[in-house]
Design a protein around this motif. Sequence first.
Motif, PDB file in Angstrom:
ATOM      1  N   HIS A   1       0.840  -1.210   0.000  1.00  0.00           N
ATOM      2  CA  HIS A   1       0.000   0.000   0.000  1.00  0.00           C
ATOM      3  C   HIS A   1       0.868   1.249   0.000  1.00  0.00           C
ATOM      4  CE1 HIS A   1      -3.084   2.929   1.113  1.00  0.00           C
ATOM      5  NE2 HIS A   1      -2.290   3.311   2.083  1.00  0.00           N
ATOM      6  N   ASN A   2       1.992   1.205   0.725  1.00  0.00           N
ATOM      7  CA  ASN A   2       2.862   2.376   0.864  1.00  0.00           C
ATOM      8  C   ASN A   2       3.901   2.501  -0.238  1.00  0.00           C
ATOM      9  OD1 ASN A   2       1.600   3.455   3.133  1.00  0.00           O
ATOM     10  ND2 ASN A   2       2.775   2.139   4.520  1.00  0.00           N
ATOM     11  N   GLY A   3       3.714   1.713  -1.292  1.00  0.00           N
ATOM     12  CA  GLY A   3       4.510   1.929  -2.500  1.00  0.00           C
ATOM     13  C   GLY A   3       5.743   1.072  -2.667  1.00  0.00           C
ATOM     14  N   ALA A   4       5.891   0.049  -1.824  1.00  0.00           N
ATOM     15  CA  ALA A   4       7.046  -0.848  -2.021  1.00  0.00           C
ATOM     16  C   ALA A   4       6.957  -1.453  -3.418  1.00  0.00           C
ATOM     17  CB  ALA A   4       7.055  -1.953  -0.969  1.00  0.00           C
TER      18      ALA A   4
ATOM     19  N   GLY B   1       9.152   2.455  -3.468  1.00  0.00           N
ATOM     20  CA  GLY B   1      10.084   2.144  -4.556  1.00  0.00           C
ATOM     21  C   GLY B   1      11.097   1.064  -4.215  1.00  0.00           C
ATOM     22  N   LYS B   2      11.090   0.585  -2.998  1.00  0.00           N
ATOM     23  CA  LYS B   2      12.076  -0.400  -2.543  1.00  0.00           C
ATOM     24  C   LYS B   2      11.561  -1.832  -2.703  1.00  0.00           C
ATOM     25  CE  LYS B   2      15.394   2.199  -0.708  1.00  0.00           C
ATOM     26  NZ  LYS B   2      16.818   2.076  -1.129  1.00  0.00           N
ATOM     27  N   THR B   3      12.487  -2.751  -2.871  1.00  0.00           N
ATOM     28  CA  THR B   3      12.179  -4.182  -2.790  1.00  0.00           C
ATOM     29  C   THR B   3      12.668  -4.674  -1.429  1.00  0.00           C
ATOM     30  OG1 THR B   3      12.298  -4.566  -5.177  1.00  0.00           O
ATOM     31  CG2 THR B   3      12.666  -6.467  -3.744  1.00  0.00           C
ATOM     32  N   ILE B   4      11.774  -5.378  -0.731  1.00  0.00           N
ATOM     33  CA  ILE B   4      12.092  -5.865   0.609  1.00  0.00           C
ATOM     34  C   ILE B   4      12.157  -7.390   0.583  1.00  0.00           C
ATOM     35  CG2 ILE B   4      11.340  -5.966   3.017  1.00  0.00           C
ATOM     36  CD1 ILE B   4       9.526  -3.357   1.553  1.00  0.00           C
TER      37      ILE B   4
END
Length: 256
Positions: free
Chosen positions: A44-47, A106-109
Motif C-alpha cells: 500500500h505504501n509503494g514498495a 520504490g524499494k524491494t524488501i
Amino acid sequence: MSCFVEVLFTPAEFNTLRQQDLTQTFCVVFDILRATSVITAAIHNGAAAVIPVETINEAIHLRRQNPDHLLGGERNGLRISAELSGGVEFNLGNSPREYSSERVHGKTIVSTTTNGTRALRACANAQAVLAASFLNLNAVVEFVRHQSPGRLNIVCAGTHEDTALEDVLAAGNLCERLSARLQSCELADSAEVARRAYRHSMDDLPAAIRTAANARRLLNNPALADDVQFCLQFDCYDVVPLLGKDGAIRKFLPTA
Ligand code: MLT
C-alpha cells in the motif's frame, strides 16, 4: 462457476500444498499478526515488491545479489540482528508501522518471518497467491469475485507448528463475505468451521483476537503492542498483493 473453498489451519497442512496440483487453485494466505499485514502495508505504501523467503541465509544471499534491497522480518517477533544472522543487521523488523512510504516507497524488501513467509512459499505453485489481512480484506474479496476461481484454499499461517486464532477468524470472515458476494460458493467443512468461529466472535472481533496467543505475546512487549491495533483495522487498504512466478509479491494492477 462455483468456487469451492477450503481452509488450512496449520503448517502441517499447508506444507502438503507443495506436492499438490494447484494449477487450478487460488491461495489466500493470512498471517494477521503480522506477516501478511506487513506485506499489505508495504505494498500500500509503494514498495516495489516484497520477496518472501524461508530462511535468514536465503534473505542475506538475495541481498548480496541485490544490494539495494532492504532486509525485513523477524525471529521471536523481533527484528533480526547481526548476532542472529551471523553479521548482517536487518533493516526492518516485522511491525507494519515500520513500513511507511518514506521507508519503503520504490524499494524491494526481502522478508523472512517465522510462519508467514513459509506459508506464502508453500503456495508458490498455485494459480494465484494473495497476501491477505483485515487491512485489505474487501480488496481480496473483490479480486476473487472478479477472477472467479474454481477452487480457493485459504491458508492460515499459524504460529510455529500451531493454529493461530486470528488467522482462523480472518479466514472465517473471508468465507462469510465470499458466501454473500460470490454468485456461487461452496464451503468445505473446514471453511464452515472457520466461518462459525468468526460468527461466534463477530460482535467484537478485536476483543476475541486480543485473547489469541500471538496477540498476547505482542501486547506484552511495549515496543510491539500497537501492532495489534494496527493489524485490526478493517478494509483500509485497497490493494491486492499478488505473488508472481518470480517469487516477488507486487501490487495487482488490473489490465485496462
Ligand atoms: C509469523 O510469520 O509467524 C509472524 O509474522 C510473527 C510475527 O510477526 O511476530
